[in-house]
Design an enzyme around this catalytic site. Structure first.
Site, PDB file in Angstrom:
ATOM      1  CG  ASP A   1      -7.181  -3.988  -0.123  1.00 24.80           C
ATOM      2  OD1 ASP A   1      -6.917  -4.452   0.997  1.00 24.80           O
ATOM      3  OD2 ASP A   1      -6.509  -3.087  -0.667  1.00 24.80           O
TER       4      ASP A   1
ATOM      5  CG  ASP B   1      -2.014  -1.020   1.133  1.00 24.96           C
ATOM      6  OD1 ASP B   1      -2.825  -0.922   0.197  1.00 24.96           O
ATOM      7  OD2 ASP B   1      -2.055  -1.931   1.982  1.00 24.96           O
TER       8      ASP B   1
HETATM    9  C1  DX5 Z   1      -6.370  -0.184   3.122  1.00 24.65           C
HETATM   10  C2  DX5 Z   1      -5.407  -1.039   2.343  1.00 24.65           C
HETATM   11  C3  DX5 Z   1      -5.447  -2.477   2.633  1.00 24.65           C
HETATM   12  C4  DX5 Z   1      -5.091  -2.862   4.038  1.00 24.65           C
HETATM   13  C5  DX5 Z   1      -5.977  -4.005   4.426  1.00 24.65           C
HETATM   14  O1  DX5 Z   1      -6.291   1.112   2.641  1.00 24.65           O
HETATM   15  O2  DX5 Z   1      -5.639  -0.859   0.948  1.00 24.65           O
HETATM   16  O3  DX5 Z   1      -4.621  -3.193   1.717  1.00 24.65           O
HETATM   17  O4  DX5 Z   1      -3.754  -3.274   4.192  1.00 24.65           O
HETATM   18  O5  DX5 Z   1      -5.767  -4.292   5.757  1.00 24.65           O
HETATM   19  P1  DX5 Z   1      -6.702  -5.321   6.551  1.00 24.65           P
HETATM   20  O6  DX5 Z   1      -6.574  -6.632   5.823  1.00 24.65           O
HETATM   21  O7  DX5 Z   1      -6.129  -5.327   7.905  1.00 24.65           O
HETATM   22  O8  DX5 Z   1      -8.096  -4.782   6.484  1.00 24.65           O
HETATM   23 ZN    ZN Z   2      -4.482  -2.119  -0.379  1.00 25.60          ZN
END
Ligand code: DX5
Ligand code: ZN
Length: 227
Positions: free
Chosen positions: A173, A35
Site C-alpha cells: 500500500d 482508508d
Molecule cells: C495511505 C493510504 C493508502 C493511499 C495510497 O495512508 O493507506 O491506501 O490511498 O495512495 P497512493 O496509491 O496514491 O499512494
Molecule cells: Zn490504505
C-alpha cells in the site's frame, strides 16, 4: 497464487465515489480499499463507517477498512460491516486480542506494517491473518513516492508463507503504480492497493478502468510463482 487488485478510494473524487467504485468493479477490481484516518495517528482525516455502509449498497465487492487511527480497539466495532479490517500493528499492544476482536465482528483480518517497522513481529500470528499489508509510504496521504526498501518484507512473508504452508495475502500500500507494481510482484506481493495510479481528477471511468487493467497485467507478468 492469483493477484488481488484493491483500488483505494482516497484518491477518488468524493463527488463521484459511486461511479468510481462501479468503474473499477466493472474493470475487475477484487475489493475496495477504504482508508479511515483520524487526524491524530495520521495528519489527515478520511472515511467513516457510513462510507462502508453506503458503498455496500452499490457494490458486491469486498470492502476493506484500513484503520489509520490511534485508538484501534475502540474503532473496530464501528467497522464490523467491513469484509476485512486492516489495523496498523504499531497502534496495537495486544495483537492477539485485536485479531480475535475483528474475527468476532465477522470480518477478516489484515495487519499493516509501516516502512520503518519490522515485519517479523507478526511471525507468531501469521496463521491467523488473512492479509499482511506492507506499507511502502508513511500512512496519511496518497500520492507519495514508493519506498522500494520495504520490499524485503514482502519477500520474507512470501518465504514464510511457503515454508509454513499458510494462506494469508501479501499486500502493498502506497506509491503503487506502473513503475513499482512489477518490482512489488517480483518480491512476492499478490495484493496491490493503489489510489492515485487508478483514479484521476476529474474522474473518468474509462481512465480508471484502463489504469486498473494495466496494473493487473503488469502484476501478473512479474508475479512470483508460488508453485
Ligand atoms: C495511505 C493510504 C493508502 C493511499 C495510497 O495512508 O493507506 O491506501 O490511498 O495512495 P497512493 O496509491 O496514491 O499512494
Ligand atoms: Zn490504505
Amino acid at each position: 497464487m492469483s493477484i488481488h487488485l484493491s483500488p483505494s478510494i482516497l484518491a477518488a473524487d468524493t463527488m463521484q465515489l459511486g461511479n468510481a467504485v462501479t468503474a473499477v468493479a466493472s474493470a475487475g477490481a477484487h475489493s475496495i480499499h477504504v482508508d479511515v484516518m483520524d487526524g491524530h495517528y495520521v495528519a489527515n482525516i478520511a472515511f467513516s463507517p457510513k462510507t462502508i455502509d453506503d458503498l455496500r449498497a452499490i457494490t458486491h465487492l469486498p470492502l476493506h477498512a484500513h484503520l489509520e487511527v490511534a485508538n484501534t480497539p475502540q474503532c473496530i466495532p464501528l467497522f464490523e460491516s467491513a469484509d476485512l479490517v486492516i489495523v496498523q500493528e504499531d497502534t496495537v499492544a495486544d495483537l492477539e486480542a485485536v485479531i480475535t476482536q475483528i474475527q468476532n465482528c465477522g470480518a477478516r483480518v489484515g495487519v499493516a506494517v509501516n516502512p520503518d517497522r519490522p515485519v517479523k513481529r507478526l511471525a507468531p500470528w501469521l496463521a491467523h491473518l488473512d492479509l499482511v499489508l506492507v506499507m511502502a509510504v508513511e500512512p496519511g496521504f496518497g500520492g507519495q513516492p514508493f519506498r522500494a526498501a520495504v520490499l524485503h518484507k514482502a519477500t520474507w512473508l512470501w518465504e514464510e508463507r511457503r515454508r509454513l504452508n499458510l494462506h494469508f495475502d501479501i499486500g502493498i500500500d502506497g506509491g503503487v503504480g506502473l513503475q513499482t507494481v512489477g518490482p512489488a510482484a517480483a518480491a512476492g506481493v499478490d495484493c496491490f492497493v493503489a489510489g492515485s495510479a487508478i483514479f484521476s481528477q476529474p474522474f473518468d471511468s474509462g481512465v480508471a478502468a484502463a489504469n486498473l487493467t494495466r496494473l493487473g497485467e503488469l502484476a501478473i507478468e512479474h508475479s512470483r510463482d508460488d508453485a
